[in-house]
Design a protein around this motif. Sequence first.
Motif, mmCIF file in Angstrom:
data_model
loop_
_atom_site.group_PDB
_atom_site.id
_atom_site.type_symbol
_atom_site.label_atom_id
_atom_site.label_comp_id
_atom_site.label_asym_id
_atom_site.label_seq_id
_atom_site.Cartn_x
_atom_site.Cartn_y
_atom_site.Cartn_z
ATOM 1 N N GLU A 73 0.622 -1.285 0.167
ATOM 2 C CA GLU A 73 -0.022 -0.005 -0.011
ATOM 3 C C GLU A 73 0.917 1.414 -0.125
ATOM 4 O O GLU A 73 0.638 2.293 -0.465
ATOM 5 C CB GLU A 73 -0.875 -0.055 1.224
ATOM 6 C CG GLU A 73 -1.870 -0.912 1.270
ATOM 7 C CD GLU A 73 -1.418 -2.456 1.688
ATOM 8 O OE1 GLU A 73 -0.470 -2.757 2.048
ATOM 9 O OE2 GLU A 73 -2.222 -3.320 1.308
ATOM 10 N N GLU A 76 2.300 2.002 -3.408
ATOM 11 C CA GLU A 76 1.128 2.558 -4.382
ATOM 12 C C GLU A 76 0.806 3.824 -4.134
ATOM 13 O O GLU A 76 0.631 4.641 -5.243
ATOM 14 C CB GLU A 76 -0.096 1.469 -4.278
ATOM 15 C CG GLU A 76 -0.367 0.174 -4.885
ATOM 16 C CD GLU A 76 -0.050 0.501 -6.350
ATOM 17 O OE1 GLU A 76 -0.436 1.355 -6.931
ATOM 18 O OE2 GLU A 76 0.651 -0.477 -6.758
ATOM 19 N N VAL A 77 0.937 4.316 -2.943
ATOM 20 C CA VAL A 77 0.912 5.717 -2.581
ATOM 21 C C VAL A 77 1.827 6.557 -3.593
ATOM 22 O O VAL A 77 1.780 7.468 -4.146
ATOM 23 C CB VAL A 77 0.793 5.980 -1.463
ATOM 24 C CG1 VAL A 77 0.920 7.791 -1.080
ATOM 25 C CG2 VAL A 77 -0.436 5.560 -0.735
ATOM 26 N N ARG A 79 3.690 5.409 -6.076
ATOM 27 C CA ARG A 79 3.671 5.486 -7.494
ATOM 28 C C ARG A 79 2.535 6.373 -8.123
ATOM 29 O O ARG A 79 2.646 7.194 -9.096
ATOM 30 C CB ARG A 79 3.032 3.981 -7.895
ATOM 31 C CG ARG A 79 4.341 2.723 -7.873
ATOM 32 C CD ARG A 79 3.590 1.559 -8.208
ATOM 33 N NE ARG A 79 4.537 0.410 -8.028
ATOM 34 C CZ ARG A 79 4.493 -0.544 -7.142
ATOM 35 N NH1 ARG A 79 3.383 -0.345 -6.297
ATOM 36 N NH2 ARG A 79 5.580 -1.513 -7.241
ATOM 37 N N ASP A 80 1.451 6.592 -7.048
ATOM 38 C CA ASP A 80 0.494 7.302 -7.514
ATOM 39 C C ASP A 80 0.895 8.797 -7.361
ATOM 40 O O ASP A 80 0.531 9.645 -8.451
ATOM 41 C CB ASP A 80 -0.729 7.251 -6.786
ATOM 42 C CG ASP A 80 -2.248 7.821 -7.241
ATOM 43 O OD1 ASP A 80 -2.380 7.670 -8.403
ATOM 44 O OD2 ASP A 80 -2.798 8.532 -6.544
ATOM 45 N N CYS A 81 1.765 9.093 -6.809
ATOM 46 C CA CYS A 81 2.300 10.297 -6.434
ATOM 47 C C CYS A 81 3.164 10.714 -7.661
ATOM 48 O O CYS A 81 3.111 11.965 -8.275
ATOM 49 C CB CYS A 81 2.969 10.766 -5.232
ATOM 50 S SG CYS A 81 1.735 10.776 -3.751
ATOM 51 N N ARG A 83 2.749 9.468 -10.547
ATOM 52 C CA ARG A 83 1.688 9.685 -11.736
ATOM 53 C C ARG A 83 1.247 11.069 -11.411
ATOM 54 O O ARG A 83 0.879 11.907 -12.524
ATOM 55 C CB ARG A 83 0.635 8.776 -11.734
ATOM 56 C CG ARG A 83 1.168 7.387 -12.177
ATOM 57 C CD ARG A 83 -0.087 6.295 -12.125
ATOM 58 N NE ARG A 83 -0.740 6.192 -11.133
ATOM 59 C CZ ARG A 83 -0.356 5.028 -10.251
ATOM 60 N NH1 ARG A 83 0.785 4.211 -10.896
ATOM 61 N NH2 ARG A 83 -0.771 4.543 -9.340
ATOM 62 N N GLU A 84 0.906 11.720 -10.290
ATOM 63 C CA GLU A 84 0.309 13.049 -10.194
ATOM 64 C C GLU A 84 1.036 14.179 -10.898
ATOM 65 O O GLU A 84 0.795 14.912 -11.535
ATOM 66 C CB GLU A 84 -0.113 13.308 -8.903
ATOM 67 C CG GLU A 84 -0.703 14.754 -8.717
ATOM 68 C CD GLU A 84 -1.391 14.822 -7.173
ATOM 69 O OE1 GLU A 84 -1.833 16.310 -7.075
ATOM 70 O OE2 GLU A 84 -1.650 14.092 -6.738
ATOM 71 N N ASP A 87 1.554 13.659 -14.715
ATOM 72 C CA ASP A 87 0.253 14.190 -15.364
ATOM 73 C C ASP A 87 0.152 15.573 -15.538
ATOM 74 O O ASP A 87 -0.817 15.814 -16.295
ATOM 75 C CB ASP A 87 -0.963 13.604 -14.618
ATOM 76 C CG ASP A 87 -1.165 12.178 -14.564
ATOM 77 O OD1 ASP A 87 -0.695 11.527 -15.458
ATOM 78 O OD2 ASP A 87 -2.058 11.759 -13.688
ATOM 79 N N THR A 140 -0.345 6.082 4.040
ATOM 80 C CA THR A 140 -1.710 5.476 3.675
ATOM 81 C C THR A 140 -2.681 6.281 4.325
ATOM 82 O O THR A 140 -3.994 6.278 4.053
ATOM 83 C CB THR A 140 -1.869 4.193 3.712
ATOM 84 O OG1 THR A 140 -1.872 3.765 5.084
ATOM 85 C CG2 THR A 140 -0.673 3.458 2.786
ATOM 86 N N ARG A 145 -0.289 11.402 1.834
ATOM 87 C CA ARG A 145 0.078 11.657 0.242
ATOM 88 C C ARG A 145 1.012 12.933 0.011
ATOM 89 O O ARG A 145 1.576 12.932 -0.868
ATOM 90 C CB ARG A 145 -1.249 11.906 -0.481
ATOM 91 C CG ARG A 145 -1.172 12.011 -1.848
ATOM 92 C CD ARG A 145 -2.343 12.236 -2.716
ATOM 93 N NE ARG A 145 -2.251 12.270 -4.206
ATOM 94 C CZ ARG A 145 -2.221 11.436 -5.007
ATOM 95 N NH1 ARG A 145 -2.322 10.211 -4.542
ATOM 96 N NH2 ARG A 145 -2.172 11.696 -6.169
#
Length: 361
Positions: A73, A76-77, A79-81, A83-84, A87, A140, A145
């Motif tokens: 978990e 994943e946070v 990785r998502d950051c 991506r942000e 983006d 998480t 984040r």
Amino acid sequence: MTGRYCSLAQQSVPAFAPGLTAERRGALIGGSRMWVNGTVLHYCFFDGDADGSVIPVPGTGSVRRVSWVGAKEQREVVRDCFREWGDLGLGVTFVEVGDRSEAELRIGFQQGDGSWSAVGRDALQVGVHERTMNIGWDVTVPGGRGIVLHEIGHALGMLHEHQSPFAGIHWDDEAVYAELAGPPNFWGRERTFANILRKLDPDEANGSVWDPQSIMEYPFPAGLILEPEQLRAGLHPPGSLSPADKEFALRWYPPAAAGRLPDLVPFRSVPLGLGPGEQADFVVEPPETRDFTVGTFGESDGVLVVFEERDGEARYLGGHDDGGSRHNATIRARLVKGRRYYVRVRLYSAWGPGETAVMCW
């Protein structure tokens, strides 16, 4: 009680030759930590006992390894950051790899060591088996984040917003030292000074106007800020990317231009025509396999990087930063016929007459 604060890994301070003009020195201070645009920043995660560093035990001369909290978990946070940030359409891109020897950014999850990151290209000075970033808390949970977005901001070259000379903050220094010495941070005075109290050079700051909403701004409780008066009750940024954060990142890393890059043909110099902070990019398709030299000419400060295309992705081959010296950047590398290479040149400033040019020979 104050919150958990992220910190910088020890930031390198460029050593400039004496006698540089203020304009030349300012350009170097502002740009030396930034990546060349078009760089693919590969990141990887350390696993369990393979995590990269140990922590000294004060007063004993020994070290200890701390527990690992890098659950799925947490990753994943992170990785998502990435991506942000990606983006936004930045000219730098982020790619996860499994081999730390191919990663510019190496991320650990050691509890007890806080959350921190090397700043921009300082990551290249860190040994391949060591972390360039640590996420030392559970990200998480609500607010977690923002910690990761903050550390990626450092990895992109951004510094702390509350240290901006344009913020106009007058601290109660001893109150700050006392607050940060306690839980959950347990910082010494040197670390507190480096991360909070030290005022940045104006050329180091992320912008010429203070942004209290920046992801690079710490939250502060009441009692630490004396002036301005409206901040005596505390400072509470939202923990997300602000419009100014996005503008800063896109200014340094604009989206790649469409179309094929111009060719850099051996033995044919190309005038660059760059202004301060601007970049020129070229493609090299060598007519034969041999050692080539790529170099710049002219009285200027700049950084030169060569990438090799592998599996459709630009991989770092070599770089040279000539900032502050009397010599131009040169890179000697073996280029292979049938492969494609990219040459990227970013100018800090031109400090003498004549044009700056680049050539391959």
